[in-house]
Write a protein that holds these residues in place. Structure first.
Motif, PDB file in Angstrom:
ATOM      1  N   THR A 197       0.888  -1.152   0.220  1.00 20.16           N
ATOM      2  CA  THR A 197      -0.194  -0.002   0.343  1.00 20.16           C
ATOM      3  C   THR A 197       1.011   1.385  -0.062  1.00 20.16           C
ATOM      4  O   THR A 197       2.557   0.716   0.233  1.00 20.16           O
ATOM      5  CB  THR A 197      -1.270   0.096   1.271  1.00 20.16           C
ATOM      6  OG1 THR A 197      -0.378   0.272   2.385  1.00 20.16           O
ATOM      7  CG2 THR A 197      -1.726  -1.236   0.941  1.00 20.16           C
ATOM      8  N   LEU A 198       0.084   2.217   0.096  1.00 22.49           N
ATOM      9  CA  LEU A 198       1.198   3.687  -0.066  1.00 22.49           C
ATOM     10  C   LEU A 198       2.213   3.921   1.581  1.00 22.49           C
ATOM     11  O   LEU A 198       2.862   4.477   1.761  1.00 22.49           O
ATOM     12  CB  LEU A 198      -0.223   5.196  -0.032  1.00 22.49           C
ATOM     13  CG  LEU A 198      -0.185   4.413  -1.450  1.00 22.49           C
ATOM     14  CD1 LEU A 198      -2.104   6.731  -0.987  1.00 22.49           C
ATOM     15  CD2 LEU A 198       0.417   5.146  -2.314  1.00 22.49           C
ATOM     16  N   ALA A 199       1.769   2.989   2.531  1.00 19.34           N
ATOM     17  CA  ALA A 199       2.065   3.321   3.401  1.00 19.34           C
ATOM     18  C   ALA A 199       3.473   2.434   3.520  1.00 19.34           C
ATOM     19  O   ALA A 199       4.099   3.040   3.736  1.00 19.34           O
ATOM     20  CB  ALA A 199       1.535   2.224   4.379  1.00 19.34           C
ATOM     21  N   ASP A 200       3.500   1.174   2.610  1.00 16.84           N
ATOM     22  CA  ASP A 200       4.868   0.618   2.304  1.00 16.84           C
ATOM     23  C   ASP A 200       5.373   1.978   2.145  1.00 16.84           C
ATOM     24  O   ASP A 200       7.278   1.871   1.771  1.00 16.84           O
ATOM     25  CB  ASP A 200       4.336  -0.891   1.766  1.00 16.84           C
ATOM     26  CG  ASP A 200       4.090  -1.479   3.055  1.00 16.84           C
ATOM     27  OD1 ASP A 200       4.059  -2.102   3.762  1.00 16.84           O
ATOM     28  OD2 ASP A 200       2.524  -1.700   1.792  1.00 16.84           O
ATOM     29  N   ALA A 201       5.023   2.352   0.380  1.00 21.97           N
ATOM     30  CA  ALA A 201       5.960   3.482  -0.003  1.00 21.97           C
ATOM     31  C   ALA A 201       6.279   4.514   0.736  1.00 21.97           C
ATOM     32  O   ALA A 201       7.675   4.940   0.253  1.00 21.97           O
ATOM     33  CB  ALA A 201       5.163   3.787  -1.109  1.00 21.97           C
ATOM     34  N   MET A 202       6.005   4.644   1.379  1.00 19.91           N
ATOM     35  CA  MET A 202       6.269   5.995   2.128  1.00 19.91           C
ATOM     36  C   MET A 202       7.177   5.654   3.483  1.00 19.91           C
ATOM     37  O   MET A 202       8.266   6.215   3.160  1.00 19.91           O
ATOM     38  CB  MET A 202       4.447   6.612   3.518  1.00 19.91           C
ATOM     39  CG  MET A 202       5.053   8.096   3.814  1.00 19.91           C
ATOM     40  SD  MET A 202       3.502   8.269   5.274  1.00 19.91           S
ATOM     41  CE  MET A 202       4.185   6.854   6.589  1.00 19.91           C
ATOM     42  N   PHE A 203       7.628   4.530   3.908  1.00 15.93           N
ATOM     43  CA  PHE A 203       8.298   4.388   4.885  1.00 15.93           C
ATOM     44  C   PHE A 203       9.571   3.508   3.881  1.00 15.93           C
ATOM     45  O   PHE A 203      10.164   3.180   5.007  1.00 15.93           O
ATOM     46  CB  PHE A 203       7.682   2.882   5.927  1.00 15.93           C
ATOM     47  CG  PHE A 203       7.151   3.878   6.805  1.00 15.93           C
ATOM     48  CD1 PHE A 203       7.510   4.308   8.179  1.00 15.93           C
ATOM     49  CD2 PHE A 203       5.844   3.574   7.246  1.00 15.93           C
ATOM     50  CE1 PHE A 203       6.329   4.904   8.424  1.00 15.93           C
ATOM     51  CE2 PHE A 203       5.252   3.910   8.185  1.00 15.93           C
ATOM     52  CZ  PHE A 203       5.803   4.951   8.893  1.00 15.93           C
ATOM     53  N   ALA A 204       9.172   2.994   2.420  1.00 13.13           N
ATOM     54  CA  ALA A 204       9.988   2.774   2.001  1.00 13.13           C
ATOM     55  C   ALA A 204      12.031   3.884   1.991  1.00 13.13           C
ATOM     56  O   ALA A 204      13.251   2.692   2.557  1.00 13.13           O
ATOM     57  CB  ALA A 204      10.529   2.802   0.243  1.00 13.13           C
TER      58      ALA A 204
END
Length: 94
Positions: free
Chosen positions: A36-43
């Motif tokens: 999700t975007l959360a994973d992309a944000m924490f990348a």
């Protein structure tokens, strides 16, 4: 690298979020089987944790490694390696 005292609460908060999400949704991504975007944000955070060799527990280290091996992250990292050190348009005076 030495982790600054001021950064420790932030690192602990990120790890608490990761552990909570992984526990609640079963991973391997923060909200389950699909990214999700959360994973992309924490990348980028995962990348910094690796770059600065931030000590992490096994669950958080596993998530960090999963994100660093995620195809879009690998592509982003490889593209960053071939970027020029300087960009002409940034050297122009206004």
């Amino acid at each position: 690298f030495r982790v600054w005292t001021g950064a420790k609460p932030d690192i602990e908060r990120v790890c608490a979020i990761w552990r909570d999400c992984l526990s609640q949704y079963g991973g391997p991504f923060l909200f389950g089987a699909k990214p999700t975007l959360a994973d992309a944000m924490f990348a980028p955070v995962a990348s910094r944790f690796a770059t600065y060799n931030v000590p992490l527990d096994s669950e958080c280290a596993g998530f960090r490694d999963h994100i660093l091996n995620w195809a879009p992250m690998v592509e982003w990292s490889e593209a960053a390696k071939i970027e020029p050190d300087e960009m002409e348009e940034l050297d122009v005076e206004f």
